[in-house]
Design an enzyme around this catalytic site. Sequence first.
Site, PDB file in Angstrom:
ATOM      1  CG  PHE A 206      -1.791   1.222   1.294  1.00 26.27           C
ATOM      2  CD1 PHE A 206      -2.715   1.502   0.285  1.00 26.27           C
ATOM      3  CD2 PHE A 206      -1.673   2.109   2.360  1.00 26.27           C
ATOM      4  CE1 PHE A 206      -3.506   2.641   0.355  1.00 26.27           C
ATOM      5  CE2 PHE A 206      -2.471   3.242   2.429  1.00 26.27           C
ATOM      6  CZ  PHE A 206      -3.383   3.517   1.420  1.00 26.27           C
ATOM      7  CD  GLN A 207      -0.629   5.941   1.062  1.00 20.45           C
ATOM      8  OE1 GLN A 207       0.042   6.113   2.070  1.00 20.45           O
ATOM      9  NE2 GLN A 207      -1.635   6.732   0.726  1.00 20.45           N
TER      10      GLN A 207
ATOM     11  CE  LYS B 119       4.533   3.761  10.026  1.00 20.09           C
ATOM     12  NZ  LYS B 119       3.087   3.609   9.776  1.00 20.09           N
TER      13      LYS B 119
ATOM     14  CG  MET C 165       3.366  32.138 -22.993  1.00 23.67           C
ATOM     15  SD  MET C 165       3.916  33.646 -23.786  1.00 23.67           S
ATOM     16  CE  MET C 165       4.851  34.421 -22.475  1.00 23.67           C
TER      17      MET C 165
END
Lengths: 550, 85
Positions: free
Chosen positions: A109-110, A159, A462
Amino acid sequence: MKGAQAILEFLVQQGVDKVFGYPGGAIMPLYDALLDSPVQHYLCRHEQGAAFAAIGYARSTNQVGVCIATSGPGATNLLTSLADAKLDSVPLVMITGQVARAAMGSDAFQEVDVLGLSLSICKHSMQVLEPQDLVPCLQKAFQIAREGRPGPVLVDIPKDILTGLVPASPEACKDYSIPEHSDQDLQVANQLISSSERPVLYIGGGVGMANAVAELRDLIQRTGLPQVCTLKGLGSAESEHPLYLGMLGMHGLAAANLSVQQCDLLIAVGARLDDRVTGKLDEFAPHAKLIHIDIDPAEIHKRRRADVSLLGDLKRILPMLGKEQVKQPWQQWVSDLKASKAFPYAEDNSPGQIDAPQLLRQLSDMSADDAIVSCDVGQHQMWVAQHMRFSQPTCHLSSGGLGTMGFGLPAAIGAQVANPGTQVIAVCGDGSFMMNVQELGTLRRYQMPVKILILDNQRLGMVKQWQELFHEERYSETDLSDNPEFSRLAAAFDIASDVIHCRSQVADALARMLAHQGPYLLHVQLDHKDNVWPIVPPNTANHQMWEQPK
Amino acid sequence: MNYQLDMLLSDQPAVLERVLQTTRYRGFKVDSMQMQPASKQMRVSMQVSGQQPISLLTSQLHKLYDLASLECQAQLARNSELQSA
Ligand SMILES: Cc1ncc(C[n+]2csc(CCOP(=O)(O)OP(=O)(O)O)c2C)c(N)n1
Ligand SMILES: [Mg+2]
């Protein structure tokens, strides 16, 4: 000590007391440790905003900016800002959380391979794989971000390293060896300068980053060299100098481009002959020899062969350069050209639509000498560069190399954090502003007195200009006439605001904005027909610029 | 033009990716490649080809923090090409 604490202790040791970021799963241990740390964290409302704020912090101080994000989407949201910092050589350290080591490589996850994603858009990147490497990696990151040509460094930290124990003592870092030019090259350069008839000094962002503004101004004083600046070089030379010609390049001022095209010697200082500067490369400064002075050996001969190159620290090289005054006929020619090409600002109180160049000139005159101005990307960005004057390069924050819309507001926030007592103004485009509009929430939270000036032409101006000039007026997806009501947007964030649409309102509105204590938004309604002049069309030599139609 | 690049790299994650990515981005093609561990480092030899001056690549490779040394030699066209010529 736990990894998370060790990071914050290290930041404190480095003198970093302010960081920008956004929390999430993998980086939570660091956010937990922040509660007990003197490091002050500024919560932005998007990781891109946090990283642009860190860039604003870094560019307005010449110090390393720090930002923090979680793994996965947090890290990918940083990537645009990482590339922005790479292309503009901004010293930045980005810290990203990563999934725990045991989960890495499992599509957890992530989990994204942020190290892999970062490779081509940063100066260096590292993934910490052992607890004992954490502090040395950070140390290396700060050193690399600062040394030589500055740039961004990403450090990805799993982590479990944040929550586990790590040893505290950092290793001694290797000394950085600055590249050195030879005495002979210096001599040749000086000979070229004294024998040249028509020299021009071409000043890039390197001067400011090398803290060599004073040395550059000394050189100009000694020699009377005519000067042109890149977007990033603005503020390095004194804008009041009689032979200061302003910005060169695609939207450079006519006198700047014409002088470079005429010169017989171009002295590039901390500049990289970027394509927006040179126009058609073969026809750029066609009569000139080139002296190229830079700290990055990879820039020498990259776009054009240098006749002499001087590698090294500009702060040390500039004092050894140029002993005598530039020849009088050339000084005269340049100064006549400057006078004949002076921008025709409209009369102050003439009725009618607001003229953005004139408004910005007025803003420049009314704002503090050391005011910091950030901007977004587009026509308004070029008007800022052409018409505002800056006392230092740290006073002008503009996304040059990457040209990233949405830069202005978060960069201003970062600059205000770094310079709490200084006037900070974000000049935004109506299109660009909406790209990081969420940072109004950051302004509200910290009640920073940033002044936002939206130059609203109801267009992606622009791009519209190019469609008009080079795509037979086929306007595809550049109409923004359904913009939100910007003052109501400001009101939702308790930010005071005003809206103006005619020239007679400008002076008072600017004065009110600058006098206001807190954050403020001034919505300036422009005519969408206005374009930026001059413009050098693509693939054209700079002297063949198109000037404002009469 | 063909070139032989001999590099000493520190044995860091992503070091090969950095070298290969830099080579591609700066406009060169890797024709062959050999690598060998050498204590905490690794020796990599690469044969590359491209139209641009090789200094555009080598000056960028020199910027890689994991690069300890780099030698570059221009090579004659390969034997097969010589024979067919
Ligand atoms: C992130 C990003 N997307 C697209 C572009 C391409 N682009 C360059 S200028 C521009 C228009 C900007 O519009 P606005 O902010 O309103 O400024 P204006 O030109 O109207 O002053 C666009 C879309 C870009 N530079 N950056
Ligand atoms: Mg616009």
